[in-house]
Design a protein around this motif. Structure first.
Motif, PDB file in Angstrom:
ATOM      1  N   ARG A   1       8.587 -23.134   8.275  1.00  0.00           N
ATOM      2  CA  ARG A   1       9.551 -23.419   9.337  1.00  0.00           C
ATOM      3  C   ARG A   1      10.950 -23.036   8.866  1.00  0.00           C
ATOM      4  O   ARG A   1      11.320 -23.312   7.728  1.00  0.00           O
ATOM      5  CB  ARG A   1       9.534 -24.902   9.702  1.00  0.00           C
ATOM      6  CG  ARG A   1       8.172 -25.437  10.045  1.00  0.00           C
ATOM      7  CD  ARG A   1       8.255 -26.881  10.463  1.00  0.00           C
ATOM      8  NE  ARG A   1       6.940 -27.476  10.566  1.00  0.00           N
ATOM      9  CZ  ARG A   1       6.695 -28.633  11.166  1.00  0.00           C
ATOM     10  NH1 ARG A   1       7.681 -29.319  11.709  1.00  0.00           N
ATOM     11  NH2 ARG A   1       5.463 -29.112  11.213  1.00  0.00           N
TER      12      ARG A   1
ATOM     13  N   TYR B   1      12.416 -26.820   4.505  1.00  0.00           N
ATOM     14  CA  TYR B   1      13.650 -26.557   5.236  1.00  0.00           C
ATOM     15  C   TYR B   1      14.476 -27.830   5.296  1.00  0.00           C
ATOM     16  O   TYR B   1      13.935 -28.931   5.204  1.00  0.00           O
ATOM     17  CB  TYR B   1      13.354 -26.043   6.646  1.00  0.00           C
ATOM     18  CG  TYR B   1      12.697 -27.060   7.559  1.00  0.00           C
ATOM     19  CD1 TYR B   1      13.437 -27.754   8.511  1.00  0.00           C
ATOM     20  CD2 TYR B   1      11.346 -27.322   7.465  1.00  0.00           C
ATOM     21  CE1 TYR B   1      12.829 -28.687   9.345  1.00  0.00           C
ATOM     22  CE2 TYR B   1      10.731 -28.244   8.290  1.00  0.00           C
ATOM     23  CZ  TYR B   1      11.474 -28.928   9.232  1.00  0.00           C
ATOM     24  OH  TYR B   1      10.867 -29.857  10.034  1.00  0.00           O
TER      25      TYR B   1
ATOM     26  N   LEU C   1       7.248 -20.048  12.296  1.00  0.00           N
ATOM     27  CA  LEU C   1       8.088 -20.802  13.225  1.00  0.00           C
ATOM     28  C   LEU C   1       9.554 -20.614  12.857  1.00  0.00           C
ATOM     29  O   LEU C   1       9.985 -20.984  11.764  1.00  0.00           O
ATOM     30  CB  LEU C   1       7.758 -22.300  13.171  1.00  0.00           C
ATOM     31  CG  LEU C   1       6.374 -22.730  13.665  1.00  0.00           C
ATOM     32  CD1 LEU C   1       6.234 -24.242  13.574  1.00  0.00           C
ATOM     33  CD2 LEU C   1       6.128 -22.258  15.086  1.00  0.00           C
ATOM     34  N   HIS C   2      10.297 -20.027  13.798  1.00  0.00           N
ATOM     35  CA  HIS C   2      11.731 -19.843  13.559  1.00  0.00           C
ATOM     36  C   HIS C   2      12.501 -20.328  14.782  1.00  0.00           C
ATOM     37  O   HIS C   2      12.194 -19.936  15.912  1.00  0.00           O
ATOM     38  CB  HIS C   2      12.065 -18.373  13.297  1.00  0.00           C
ATOM     39  CG  HIS C   2      13.510 -18.151  12.990  1.00  0.00           C
ATOM     40  ND1 HIS C   2      14.007 -18.207  11.698  1.00  0.00           N
ATOM     41  CD2 HIS C   2      14.578 -17.922  13.793  1.00  0.00           C
ATOM     42  CE1 HIS C   2      15.309 -18.005  11.728  1.00  0.00           C
ATOM     43  NE2 HIS C   2      15.680 -17.836  12.996  1.00  0.00           N
ATOM     44  N   ARG C   3      13.492 -21.153  14.555  1.00  0.00           N
ATOM     45  CA  ARG C   3      14.284 -21.735  15.648  1.00  0.00           C
ATOM     46  C   ARG C   3      15.696 -21.153  15.652  1.00  0.00           C
ATOM     47  O   ARG C   3      16.356 -21.063  14.609  1.00  0.00           O
ATOM     48  CB  ARG C   3      14.354 -23.250  15.509  1.00  0.00           C
ATOM     49  CG  ARG C   3      15.258 -23.943  16.530  1.00  0.00           C
ATOM     50  CD  ARG C   3      14.909 -25.407  16.645  1.00  0.00           C
ATOM     51  NE  ARG C   3      13.600 -25.570  17.285  1.00  0.00           N
ATOM     52  CZ  ARG C   3      12.948 -26.732  17.354  1.00  0.00           C
ATOM     53  NH1 ARG C   3      13.468 -27.826  16.839  1.00  0.00           N
ATOM     54  NH2 ARG C   3      11.779 -26.794  17.954  1.00  0.00           N
TER      55      ARG C   3
ATOM     56  N   ASP D   1      12.529 -20.958  20.234  1.00  0.00           N
ATOM     57  CA  ASP D   1      11.660 -20.879  19.071  1.00  0.00           C
ATOM     58  C   ASP D   1      10.853 -19.596  19.142  1.00  0.00           C
ATOM     59  O   ASP D   1      10.373 -19.219  20.219  1.00  0.00           O
ATOM     60  CB  ASP D   1      10.661 -22.046  19.032  1.00  0.00           C
ATOM     61  CG  ASP D   1      11.266 -23.351  18.570  1.00  0.00           C
ATOM     62  OD1 ASP D   1      12.419 -23.348  18.117  1.00  0.00           O
ATOM     63  OD2 ASP D   1      10.571 -24.386  18.669  1.00  0.00           O
TER      64      ASP D   1
ATOM     65  N   ASN E   1       6.742 -16.824   7.735  1.00  0.00           N
ATOM     66  CA  ASN E   1       7.559 -17.782   8.477  1.00  0.00           C
ATOM     67  C   ASN E   1       7.162 -17.733   9.959  1.00  0.00           C
ATOM     68  O   ASN E   1       7.791 -17.064  10.763  1.00  0.00           O
ATOM     69  CB  ASN E   1       9.046 -17.458   8.302  1.00  0.00           C
ATOM     70  CG  ASN E   1       9.943 -18.225   9.261  1.00  0.00           C
ATOM     71  OD1 ASN E   1      10.874 -17.658   9.828  1.00  0.00           O
ATOM     72  ND2 ASN E   1       9.686 -19.497   9.459  1.00  0.00           N
TER      73      ASN E   1
ATOM     74  N   HIS F   1       2.692 -24.614  18.277  1.00  0.00           N
ATOM     75  CA  HIS F   1       3.235 -24.724  16.930  1.00  0.00           C
ATOM     76  C   HIS F   1       2.141 -25.103  15.943  1.00  0.00           C
ATOM     77  O   HIS F   1       2.064 -24.562  14.838  1.00  0.00           O
ATOM     78  CB  HIS F   1       4.366 -25.758  16.882  1.00  0.00           C
ATOM     79  CG  HIS F   1       5.612 -25.356  17.604  1.00  0.00           C
ATOM     80  ND1 HIS F   1       5.630 -25.021  18.926  1.00  0.00           N
ATOM     81  CD2 HIS F   1       6.899 -25.245  17.164  1.00  0.00           C
ATOM     82  CE1 HIS F   1       6.872 -24.722  19.294  1.00  0.00           C
ATOM     83  NE2 HIS F   1       7.658 -24.846  18.247  1.00  0.00           N
TER      84      HIS F   1
ATOM     85  N   LEU G   1       0.931 -22.902  12.615  1.00  0.00           N
ATOM     86  CA  LEU G   1       1.028 -23.554  11.304  1.00  0.00           C
ATOM     87  C   LEU G   1      -0.328 -23.606  10.620  1.00  0.00           C
ATOM     88  O   LEU G   1      -0.426 -23.491   9.397  1.00  0.00           O
ATOM     89  CB  LEU G   1       1.611 -24.958  11.451  1.00  0.00           C
ATOM     90  CG  LEU G   1       3.122 -25.022  11.695  1.00  0.00           C
ATOM     91  CD1 LEU G   1       3.567 -26.450  11.972  1.00  0.00           C
ATOM     92  CD2 LEU G   1       3.904 -24.445  10.515  1.00  0.00           C
TER      93      LEU G   1
ATOM     94  N   MET H   1       4.775 -27.966  21.153  1.00  0.00           N
ATOM     95  CA  MET H   1       4.673 -28.007  19.698  1.00  0.00           C
ATOM     96  C   MET H   1       3.296 -28.485  19.249  1.00  0.00           C
ATOM     97  O   MET H   1       2.735 -27.980  18.269  1.00  0.00           O
ATOM     98  CB  MET H   1       5.767 -28.906  19.123  1.00  0.00           C
ATOM     99  CG  MET H   1       7.169 -28.326  19.269  1.00  0.00           C
ATOM    100  SD  MET H   1       8.485 -29.474  18.767  1.00  0.00           S
ATOM    101  CE  MET H   1       8.218 -29.550  17.008  1.00  0.00           C
TER     102      MET H   1
ATOM    103  N   PRO I   1       6.982 -29.272   4.426  1.00  0.00           N
ATOM    104  CA  PRO I   1       7.142 -28.518   5.674  1.00  0.00           C
ATOM    105  C   PRO I   1       5.839 -28.196   6.389  1.00  0.00           C
ATOM    106  O   PRO I   1       5.860 -27.677   7.504  1.00  0.00           O
ATOM    107  CB  PRO I   1       7.808 -27.227   5.198  1.00  0.00           C
ATOM    108  CG  PRO I   1       7.210 -27.014   3.840  1.00  0.00           C
ATOM    109  CD  PRO I   1       7.058 -28.392   3.251  1.00  0.00           C
TER     110      PRO I   1
ATOM    111  N   VAL J   1       7.355 -18.596  18.001  1.00  0.00           N
ATOM    112  CA  VAL J   1       6.130 -19.257  17.571  1.00  0.00           C
ATOM    113  C   VAL J   1       5.082 -18.169  17.383  1.00  0.00           C
ATOM    114  O   VAL J   1       4.447 -17.730  18.346  1.00  0.00           O
ATOM    115  CB  VAL J   1       5.662 -20.296  18.612  1.00  0.00           C
ATOM    116  CG1 VAL J   1       4.473 -21.085  18.078  1.00  0.00           C
ATOM    117  CG2 VAL J   1       6.800 -21.235  18.977  1.00  0.00           C
TER     118      VAL J   1
END
Length: 267
Positions: free
Chosen positions: A34, A170, A79-81, A104, A77, A148, A152, A144, A176, A106
């Protein structure tokens, strides 16, 4: 051998520099399950990725470059917001003051906050036509729990498939990603690294339980390490920008700390 790198109370704890050097030292693939960046404060990084139709941050890029195999930032990576500043008292659906969740990434898909001001460059370059739109925390949590969780699980399998993996957390979140058994844990602050037995760290995390954080139950590093003692504490010398960008140079500079981490993992 799976090694976790977490940060202390400060967000800019030096986790990524430590992690890239550890990748070089141990010959390990780096992962950051994340991550996120800010449209304003990380604008150069944002523009560099978005102009290519992608969304990732500099931490994932550095970890991918430090890994011995050819991996892309999105591979390590999932999941990036993206955030952007939000003046005033409105904390938005995430409950984060002074900044607003924009979207996000995803895996290869996107989730967009209907109430956020989406940058025009994101509209132009990112494949948002099929993005899922959310307006409330309940809607975001539902997404999520579905999407998500799926990505993951995929990166969890990738971590477990590697003989050697370095997983960077993170912010100051203790772990994480769920259901990964680590062999050693390094908690990094500016100027020092504390090395923990992974089993004791995991038991301390169970004692702490979950605290509400961004719609999820997650434990903070400071709470976890208050319940366990480090095996070793090693000083980390300050490094200039050019040195921090070279994982092999970092591996040499932080060799004593990395030796303590690997020794803990193998004991």
């Amino acid at each position: 051998m799976r090694l976790l790198v977490a940060g202390g109370d400060r967000v800019d704890a030096g986790k990524t520099t430590f992690s890239t050097g550890l990748c070089a030292y141990a010959g390990a693939t780096g992962f950051k399950p994340r991550a996120g960046n800010d449209y304003w404060f990380d604008h150069d990084d944002y523009e560099r990725a978005v102009s290519a139709g992608r969304l990732y941050g500099k931490d994932a890029k550095r970890l991918a470059a430090a890994s011995p195999e050819a991996v892309e930032p999105e591979d390590i990576n999932p999941l990036h917001r993206l955030w952007r500043p939000s003046p005033g008292a409105d904390a938005g659906i995430i409950g984060a003051s002074h900044r607003r969740f924009v979207c996000d990434r995803v895996g290869d898909a996107f989730v967009v906050n209907a109430n956020a001001d989406l940058p025009e460059s994101a509209r132009e370059h990112l494949p948002l036509e099929q993005a899922t739109t959310v307006e409330t925390l309940a809607e975001l949590n539902a997404v999520m729990a579905d999407r998500h969780t799926t990505v993951l699980e995929s990166v969890r399998e990738a971590i477990l498939a590697r003989d050697r993996a370095v997983v960077e957390s993170y912010s100051d979140i203790a772990v994480p990603i769920q259901q990964v058994e680590f062999d050693a844990v390094a908690v990094v602050d500016p100027g020092r690294a504390r090395v923990y037995n992974a089993d004791r760290y995991a038991r301390a995390r169970e004692v702490v339980g979950g605290s509400t954080h961004e719609g999820q139950l997650e434990e903070r590093v400071s709470d976890v390490i208050s319940h366990c003692d480090p095996l070793a504490e090693v000083g980390l010398p300050a490094l200039g920008g050019e040195k921090r960008r070279d994982p092999d140079v970092v591996a040499e500079a932080y060799e004593v700390a990395y030796e303590a981490v690997v020794t803990a993992a193998l004991s």
